[in-house]
Scaffold this motif. Structure first.
Motif: not given
Length: 213
Positions: A78-87, A94-97, A113-117, A178-183
């Motif tokens: 998740i943090l990798q995808l965040h650093e890449q600006g993808r989430l 719900s933005v991603y799912l 939110t993602i942070r809550h998870l 599931a968020v990782i798969e969606a993004v």
């Protein structure tokens, strides 16, 4: 009862005595310990049983499930995808799912939110022990998104307002999978293998547990 964890040990024998007492309680029934210092293997030993019914001793080569340690690579992905600006961590899930639906405790509750998870403050319940029956072993085609959609409706009533407190939940990390798969557009296991395990040289770590193992 588990033995009291020592505050420190001065001799290897003290550590090994503690670990032998620990596995004797059955929680865990067995473990393998390796210590690497400056790139060299300096200690490698197993304690207890790898298979209780068969009374098979654990060895340094015993294969273990990594269970909740997958939360480490899930958060890292998740943090990798965040650093890449993808989430973004403070975006609603719900933005991603788009099909992610839960029952909030109040109409004015903030969205999960993602942070809550990530920090277990979403309010989602922990479906243990039921989820032990969802564990897959040698099925290479598990779809985390489909798995979530299949089980979430039974556990979608939040226990508290998101962000108001923290309570450990495995379900929250299933949502992150599931968020990782969606993004990423990749299966969860494929993403983690390609972007985390392989770059770290972890060639003997994976998501399948076969009969041969």
């Amino acid at each position: 009862h588990p033995p009291q964890t020592p505050t420190h040990v001065t001799k290897l024998a003290e550590l090994e005595r503690f670990l032998a007492q620990l596995v004797a309680t059955g929680n865990p029934p067995g473990l393998s310990l390796v210590v690497v210092k400056e790139g060299k293997l300096v200690y490698n030993r197993a304690f207890g049983l790898a298979d209780g019914p068969r009374q098979s001793a654990a060895t340094p080569e015993t294969v273990y499930h990594w269970w909740s340690m997958t939360k480490i690579v899930t958060a890292l992905a998740i943090l990798q995808l965040h650093e890449q600006g993808r989430l973004r961590l403070d975006d609603p899930v719900s933005v991603y799912l788009p099909n992610f639906q839960v029952q909030y405790p109040a109409g004015a509750s903030p969205a999960i939110t993602i942070r809550h998870l990530l920090n277990h403050s979403s309010g989602l319940p922990d479906p243990v022990p039921a989820m032990l029956g969802w564990v897959h072993y040698d099925d290479a085609s598990v779809d985390q998104t489909a798995l979530l959609h299949r089980h979430l409706p039974r556990y979608n009533r939040l226990q508290f307002t998101p962000g108001s407190k923290a309570r450990y939940t495995n379900l929250g990390y299933m949502v992150l999978g599931a968020v990782i798969e969606a993004v990423s557009g990749q299966r969860y296991a494929d993403y983690v293998t390609a972007h985390i395990l392989r770059p770290l040289g972890m060639s003997q770590t994976g998501f399948l547990y076969t009969r041969e193992m």
